[in-house]
Each structure stands twice: as C-alpha cells, then as structure tokens.
Design a protein around this motif. Structure first.
Motif, mmCIF file in Angstrom:
data_model
loop_
_atom_site.group_PDB
_atom_site.id
_atom_site.type_symbol
_atom_site.label_atom_id
_atom_site.label_comp_id
_atom_site.label_asym_id
_atom_site.label_seq_id
_atom_site.Cartn_x
_atom_site.Cartn_y
_atom_site.Cartn_z
ATOM 1 N N UNK A 62 0.274 -3.593 -12.622
ATOM 2 C CA UNK A 62 1.573 -3.298 -11.986
ATOM 3 C C UNK A 62 2.232 -4.671 -11.728
ATOM 4 N N UNK A 63 2.660 -4.644 -11.279
ATOM 5 C CA UNK A 63 3.404 -6.087 -10.927
ATOM 6 C C UNK A 63 4.693 -5.438 -9.413
ATOM 7 N N UNK A 64 3.589 -5.476 -8.315
ATOM 8 C CA UNK A 64 3.513 -5.229 -7.220
ATOM 9 C C UNK A 64 4.054 -5.916 -5.940
ATOM 10 N N UNK A 65 5.613 -5.711 -5.580
ATOM 11 C CA UNK A 65 5.899 -6.999 -4.518
ATOM 12 C C UNK A 65 5.635 -6.409 -2.757
ATOM 13 N N UNK A 66 5.177 -7.091 -1.977
ATOM 14 C CA UNK A 66 5.398 -6.581 -0.670
ATOM 15 C C UNK A 66 4.523 -5.516 -0.183
ATOM 16 N N UNK A 67 3.030 -4.868 -1.315
ATOM 17 C CA UNK A 67 1.804 -3.804 -0.295
ATOM 18 C C UNK A 67 2.036 -4.280 0.628
ATOM 19 N N UNK A 68 1.907 -3.466 1.179
ATOM 20 C CA UNK A 68 1.835 -2.710 2.953
ATOM 21 C C UNK A 68 1.156 -1.596 3.215
ATOM 22 N N UNK A 69 -0.956 -2.084 3.872
ATOM 23 C CA UNK A 69 -1.694 -0.593 4.004
ATOM 24 C C UNK A 69 -0.854 -0.160 5.016
ATOM 25 N N UNK A 70 -1.007 1.374 5.922
ATOM 26 C CA UNK A 70 -1.858 1.957 7.076
ATOM 27 C C UNK A 70 -1.890 3.138 6.991
ATOM 28 N N UNK A 71 -1.876 3.821 8.272
ATOM 29 C CA UNK A 71 -2.874 4.383 8.161
ATOM 30 C C UNK A 71 -2.619 5.916 8.935
ATOM 31 N N UNK A 72 -2.508 7.022 7.853
ATOM 32 C CA UNK A 72 -1.426 8.047 8.724
ATOM 33 C C UNK A 72 -2.325 9.560 8.250
ATOM 34 N N UNK A 73 -2.404 10.254 9.329
ATOM 35 C CA UNK A 73 -2.480 11.242 9.315
ATOM 36 C C UNK A 73 -4.261 11.390 8.836
ATOM 37 N N UNK A 74 -5.718 10.597 9.263
ATOM 38 C CA UNK A 74 -6.407 10.256 8.655
ATOM 39 C C UNK A 74 -6.761 10.053 7.674
ATOM 40 N N UNK A 75 -5.352 8.543 6.917
ATOM 41 C CA UNK A 75 -5.743 8.440 4.961
ATOM 42 C C UNK A 75 -5.338 7.345 5.148
ATOM 43 N N UNK A 76 -6.114 6.498 4.410
ATOM 44 C CA UNK A 76 -4.588 5.429 4.250
ATOM 45 C C UNK A 76 -3.707 5.415 2.955
ATOM 46 N N UNK A 77 -2.601 4.348 3.524
ATOM 47 C CA UNK A 77 -1.519 4.213 2.434
ATOM 48 C C UNK A 77 -1.162 3.340 1.630
ATOM 49 N N UNK A 78 -0.627 3.244 1.363
ATOM 50 C CA UNK A 78 -0.242 1.761 0.400
ATOM 51 C C UNK A 78 1.168 2.208 -0.293
ATOM 52 N N UNK A 79 2.264 1.249 0.617
ATOM 53 C CA UNK A 79 3.412 1.111 -0.121
ATOM 54 C C UNK A 79 3.845 -0.201 -1.011
ATOM 55 N N UNK A 80 4.307 -0.646 -1.265
ATOM 56 C CA UNK A 80 4.911 -1.087 -2.859
ATOM 57 C C UNK A 80 6.121 -1.277 -3.605
ATOM 58 N N UNK A 81 6.767 -2.512 -3.616
ATOM 59 C CA UNK A 81 7.724 -1.896 -4.466
ATOM 60 C C UNK A 81 7.414 -2.208 -6.294
ATOM 61 N N UNK A 82 7.608 -1.544 -7.207
ATOM 62 C CA UNK A 82 6.941 -1.958 -8.569
ATOM 63 C C UNK A 82 8.464 -2.136 -9.556
ATOM 64 N N UNK A 83 8.867 -3.166 -9.919
ATOM 65 C CA UNK A 83 9.835 -3.170 -11.021
ATOM 66 C C UNK A 83 9.421 -2.021 -11.857
ATOM 67 N N UNK A 84 10.195 -1.003 -11.789
ATOM 68 C CA UNK A 84 10.124 -0.121 -12.739
ATOM 69 C C UNK A 84 11.215 0.359 -13.822
ATOM 70 N N UNK A 85 10.968 -0.003 -14.508
ATOM 71 C CA UNK A 85 12.049 0.186 -16.095
ATOM 72 C C UNK A 85 13.342 0.271 -14.977
ATOM 73 N N UNK A 86 14.271 -0.396 -16.053
ATOM 74 C CA UNK A 86 15.447 -0.168 -15.220
ATOM 75 C C UNK A 86 16.129 -0.800 -14.120
ATOM 76 N N UNK A 87 15.128 -1.239 -12.816
ATOM 77 C CA UNK A 87 15.170 -1.279 -12.164
ATOM 78 C C UNK A 87 14.762 -2.684 -10.632
ATOM 79 N N UNK A 88 14.755 -2.952 -10.247
ATOM 80 C CA UNK A 88 14.434 -4.527 -10.256
ATOM 81 C C UNK A 88 13.053 -4.086 -8.506
ATOM 82 N N UNK A 89 12.478 -5.552 -8.607
ATOM 83 C CA UNK A 89 11.488 -5.460 -7.393
ATOM 84 C C UNK A 89 11.969 -5.095 -6.027
ATOM 85 N N UNK A 90 13.078 -4.816 -5.818
ATOM 86 C CA UNK A 90 13.557 -4.549 -4.607
ATOM 87 C C UNK A 90 14.078 -3.246 -4.625
ATOM 88 N N UNK A 91 14.372 -2.416 -5.910
ATOM 89 C CA UNK A 91 14.544 -0.979 -5.213
ATOM 90 C C UNK A 91 14.176 0.215 -4.993
#
Length: 161
Positions: A62-91
């Motif tokens: 998967x083409x992920x942009x700007x992956x950012x890990x963080x911790x909340x409630x004792x678990x790790x999370x990672x956000x990133x934008x993904x170029x989904x069908x019909x979208x862009x790497x921005x939205x």
C-alpha cells in the motif's frame, strides 16, 4: 546540538520524505515515507544522526504517506494517508493498530477512517495537551499542504476515531 553542514544520512532508489524519528526500547528509530515503493520501512540508528540500517518492513502493498505512530490507552496507533481508489494521497486517512511501534501493524476497518482533504494528511507527532490528544494535519483543500489543522482525538479504537 549545534547546527552543522547538511549531509545525506539515508539514500534509497525512490523518494524519501517525512522522516518520523522516535525512541523505543533504548533505540532511536526512523520511519520515512516511501509511498512510491508501496511499503513502509523502519530504520534503526546505528549511529545517530547519520548512520541508519533498515530493520524491517512494517507494511507492504500500500502507498502510505506521512505515517505517524502514537500511543493512546496503552496501545500503539499509526495514521497515514492512503491513495484509495477515487481519492488522492491528501484526503483518505488510514488507521493501523499494534502492540508496539515496531509492529506488527493491522489495518483498522475496510477503508479510510476519515475522508477530508482539510484534515486527513498527518503533519507531525500526536501531542498530549491539557489531557487531550491533538493530531496535527495538513490542510490540503487548496492544494498540497498550504495550511495546518489541529484535530482533537476524543477516541481511537479498532473501529476508527
């Protein structure tokens, strides 16, 4: 430290950007964006700041942009934008969960957890301010990254935000 002359610290056969650097388990790690390679690699500092070794691939296919890990409630999370069908790497914001920033990561949900060019694309580390989590995001409504948004995270879980 003291400012020094710029120098190359990591090279690849594709574009690298957004180098998220963090400490975990007594080591310094870097997660640079390389969406053109359709994978997210993790590098360990062999000698900080100028010698990095690829430790593992965290997410493939998967083409992920700007992956950012963080911790909340004792678990790790990672956000990133993904170029989904019909979208862009921005939205289209994707969310992953894991027990450690070193993986393994599992995608939360079937598709994006947020579709909004004004606040989907990550823009830096998630911060705890006044007891609330805040996620900086690029406001890409007028194009790539012309503005900044701060998004309060009231809840994060396997179902999303």
């Amino acid at each position: 430290g003291r400012a020094d002359n710029p120098r190359v610290v990591l090279e690849a056969d594709r574009h690298l950007s957004y180098p998220v650097v963090f400490r975990h388990g007594g080591e310094i790690w870097m997660m640079p964006e390389s969406s053109a390679g359709h994978r997210l690699d993790l590098y360990r500092a062999e000698r900080f700041p100028d010698r990095w070794v690829r430790d593992r691939t965290l997410i493939e296919g998967v083409a992920l942009s700007d992956a950012t890990p963080f911790q909340a409630d004792g678990r790790w999370w990672l956000t990133a934008t993904a170029a989904e069908e019909g979208g862009s790497s921005w939205d289209c914001l994707a969310l992953y969960g894991g027990e450690s920033p070193l993986g393994p990561w599992t995608r939360c949900g079937e598709g994006p957890v947020l579709v909004d060019a004004s606040c989907a694309r990550p823009a830096g580390h998630v911060q705890s301010i006044g007891g609330a989590l805040w996620r900086p995001a690029q406001d890409c409504v007028g194009g790539y990254g012309p503005g900044l948004a701060l998004c309060r995270i009231d809840h994060v879980g396997e179902e999303g935000f």
